[in-house]
Design a protein around this motif. Sequence first.
Motif, PDB file in Angstrom:
ATOM      1  N   LYS A  64       0.776  -1.241   0.000  1.00  0.00           N
ATOM      2  CA  LYS A  64       0.000   0.000   0.000  1.00  0.00           C
ATOM      3  C   LYS A  64       0.805   1.286   0.000  1.00  0.00           C
ATOM      4  O   LYS A  64       0.221   2.351  -0.038  1.00  0.00           O
ATOM      5  CB  LYS A  64      -1.002   0.005   1.149  1.00  0.00           C
ATOM      6  N   GLU A  65       2.125   1.215   0.037  1.00  0.00           N
ATOM      7  CA  GLU A  65       2.839   2.477   0.239  1.00  0.00           C
ATOM      8  C   GLU A  65       3.653   2.971  -0.960  1.00  0.00           C
ATOM      9  O   GLU A  65       4.225   4.044  -0.908  1.00  0.00           O
ATOM     10  CB  GLU A  65       3.756   2.351   1.466  1.00  0.00           C
ATOM     11  N   MET A  66       3.726   2.197  -2.029  1.00  0.00           N
ATOM     12  CA  MET A  66       4.655   2.603  -3.087  1.00  0.00           C
ATOM     13  C   MET A  66       4.105   3.705  -3.996  1.00  0.00           C
ATOM     14  O   MET A  66       2.942   3.707  -4.364  1.00  0.00           O
ATOM     15  CB  MET A  66       5.060   1.403  -3.937  1.00  0.00           C
ATOM     16  N   PHE A 111      10.267   7.672  -0.380  1.00  0.00           N
ATOM     17  CA  PHE A 111       8.868   8.021  -0.637  1.00  0.00           C
ATOM     18  C   PHE A 111       7.946   6.864  -0.278  1.00  0.00           C
ATOM     19  O   PHE A 111       8.121   5.750  -0.772  1.00  0.00           O
ATOM     20  CB  PHE A 111       8.700   8.369  -2.117  1.00  0.00           C
ATOM     21  N   ARG A 112       6.984   7.134   0.575  1.00  0.00           N
ATOM     22  CA  ARG A 112       6.002   6.091   0.916  1.00  0.00           C
ATOM     23  C   ARG A 112       4.644   6.749   1.074  1.00  0.00           C
ATOM     24  O   ARG A 112       4.525   7.775   1.757  1.00  0.00           O
ATOM     25  CB  ARG A 112       6.373   5.387   2.231  1.00  0.00           C
ATOM     26  N   TYR A 113       3.638   6.121   0.476  1.00  0.00           N
ATOM     27  CA  TYR A 113       2.290   6.653   0.588  1.00  0.00           C
ATOM     28  C   TYR A 113       1.712   6.200   1.921  1.00  0.00           C
ATOM     29  O   TYR A 113       1.062   5.173   2.016  1.00  0.00           O
ATOM     30  CB  TYR A 113       1.434   6.172  -0.586  1.00  0.00           C
ATOM     31  N   GLU A 114       2.007   6.964   2.968  1.00  0.00           N
ATOM     32  CA  GLU A 114       1.573   6.607   4.314  1.00  0.00           C
ATOM     33  C   GLU A 114       0.561   7.629   4.806  1.00  0.00           C
ATOM     34  O   GLU A 114       0.410   8.693   4.229  1.00  0.00           O
ATOM     35  CB  GLU A 114       2.763   6.648   5.285  1.00  0.00           C
ATOM     36  N   ARG A 115      -0.088   7.313   5.917  1.00  0.00           N
ATOM     37  CA  ARG A 115      -0.956   8.313   6.533  1.00  0.00           C
ATOM     38  C   ARG A 115      -0.059   9.279   7.310  1.00  0.00           C
ATOM     39  O   ARG A 115       0.599   8.883   8.268  1.00  0.00           O
ATOM     40  CB  ARG A 115      -1.939   7.642   7.495  1.00  0.00           C
ATOM     41  N   GLY A 119       6.293  12.448  12.714  1.00  0.00           N
ATOM     42  CA  GLY A 119       7.321  11.427  12.514  1.00  0.00           C
ATOM     43  C   GLY A 119       7.030  10.479  11.368  1.00  0.00           C
ATOM     44  O   GLY A 119       7.703   9.462  11.219  1.00  0.00           O
ATOM     45  N   ARG A 120       6.014  10.768  10.560  1.00  0.00           N
ATOM     46  CA  ARG A 120       5.684   9.895   9.439  1.00  0.00           C
ATOM     47  C   ARG A 120       5.239  10.742   8.253  1.00  0.00           C
ATOM     48  O   ARG A 120       4.176  11.329   8.271  1.00  0.00           O
ATOM     49  CB  ARG A 120       4.561   8.941   9.872  1.00  0.00           C
ATOM     50  N   GLN A 121       6.096  10.850   7.269  1.00  0.00           N
ATOM     51  CA  GLN A 121       5.792  11.657   6.100  1.00  0.00           C
ATOM     52  C   GLN A 121       5.721  10.799   4.842  1.00  0.00           C
ATOM     53  O   GLN A 121       6.075   9.632   4.875  1.00  0.00           O
ATOM     54  CB  GLN A 121       6.873  12.718   5.878  1.00  0.00           C
TER      55      GLN A 121
HETATM   56 MG    MG Z   1       6.436   1.613   7.716  1.00  0.00          MG
END
Ligand code: MG
Length: 414
Positions: A64-66, A111-115, A119-121
Amino acid sequence: MATLQPVRGTHDLLPEQCRRHRAVEERCRLVAERFGYAEVATPIFEFTEVFARTLGDTSDVVTKEMYTFEDRGGEGITLRPEGTAGVARAFISNGLQQSLPLKVFYRGPMFRYERPQKGRQRQFHQVGVELLGVEAPMADVEVIALGARFLDALGLKGRVTLEINTLGDQESREAYRTALVDYLRGHMDRLSEDSKARLERNPLRVLDSKDEADREIVQDAPVFTDYLNEHSRTFFDTVLKGLDQLGIEYVHNTRLVRGLDYYSHTAFEFTTTELGAQGTVLAGGRYDGLIKTMGGPPTPGIGWAAGVERLALLVEDVEPFARPIAIVPLGEQAEARALTLADDLRRAEFTVDMGYSGNMKKRMQRANKVYARAAVILGEDELAKGEALVRDLDSGEQTPVPLGGLEAALGRFR
Ligand code: MG
Ligand code: ATP
């Protein structure tokens, strides 16, 4: 206008943040070089398979993050979510087998498609190291020690905890996997949907679940240590002994698994309680199967990556920036003279700030704003005498100095 906002999860690094980031990166580079790790840089995008094949098709990153897109030539491209796969790819495509053991350091954006949250970008930065070609547990000790010394150098000694675990060799992992699946099957009804899916494809990942109910179930799950074969146990013991010898403290966390699929034997994380939920600042492990999986010659590897944003929040002693000398010309003639004066001083390695307009007051305000250490005031009268006024902006003290003697007079303000 919405389009003038940065993309969600991305951040500008303004000067102060850039200085903090640089402090983290540069200290990592220095410590890494001391250990014999040389800097490399791989592209920030690769063919999608480089990541999809290696990180594991059940990992959060791949599922889910790419950031994946097709480029104009129809190639499947992904912005790198982490550094190891690119380094491994570079090792293979440059045919570096002859250079083993290979020790590298890298830094840069990931680069990660995160919420997005504290501390999380979606774009963040990592520094990391990789050691390729050493099977012996001493490599694990070296790489962990490098991480520990880097964090020491950032002033974080005593503020981070090293958690370490072993995932064993393949035989041990299979034995454990069977036991874990048996156990989890008995709790199917309470497992999260994500973990139900993981159960089939990669049950180890359930141990890493952030879901509350999953976590409770995992509490009583079988423990990896009980399923290690002798080789895996000896390997882990040797790593721990090496850390003991170096006085590096650790906690054996039997629940620690890493988020990516390619790990075996040693897995570790340095965590802090100072950052709330996102407390892992540096994480890594051994990935003996990775390069072979990618189609390269079987080559063991171990490495780690650290989150620069998280570390930048923790560091206190960021090197002061060089306070500039402000040039303050008054009048047209002085302005023309200021241009060469600034150039001369910069060539003599002074940091020089030049405000471009305004009266004396405006220009002195500018000097204060850039936190100048001293001002060189070039008035018409002074210029006629071949002089300038040098003002110490901390004490307010002011002295006339012949133009030819400026470099010497300014030396103490460097
Ligand atoms: Mg992670
Ligand atoms: P997490 O469990 O926090 O998602 P991870 O296992 O995905 O971590 P790694 O891939 O091991 O993280 O990355 C190493 C380090 O990079 C992390 O410990 C963290 O400091 C940093 N990092 C990872 N993802 C992000 C992100 N989205 N934003 C900021 N830093 C990150």
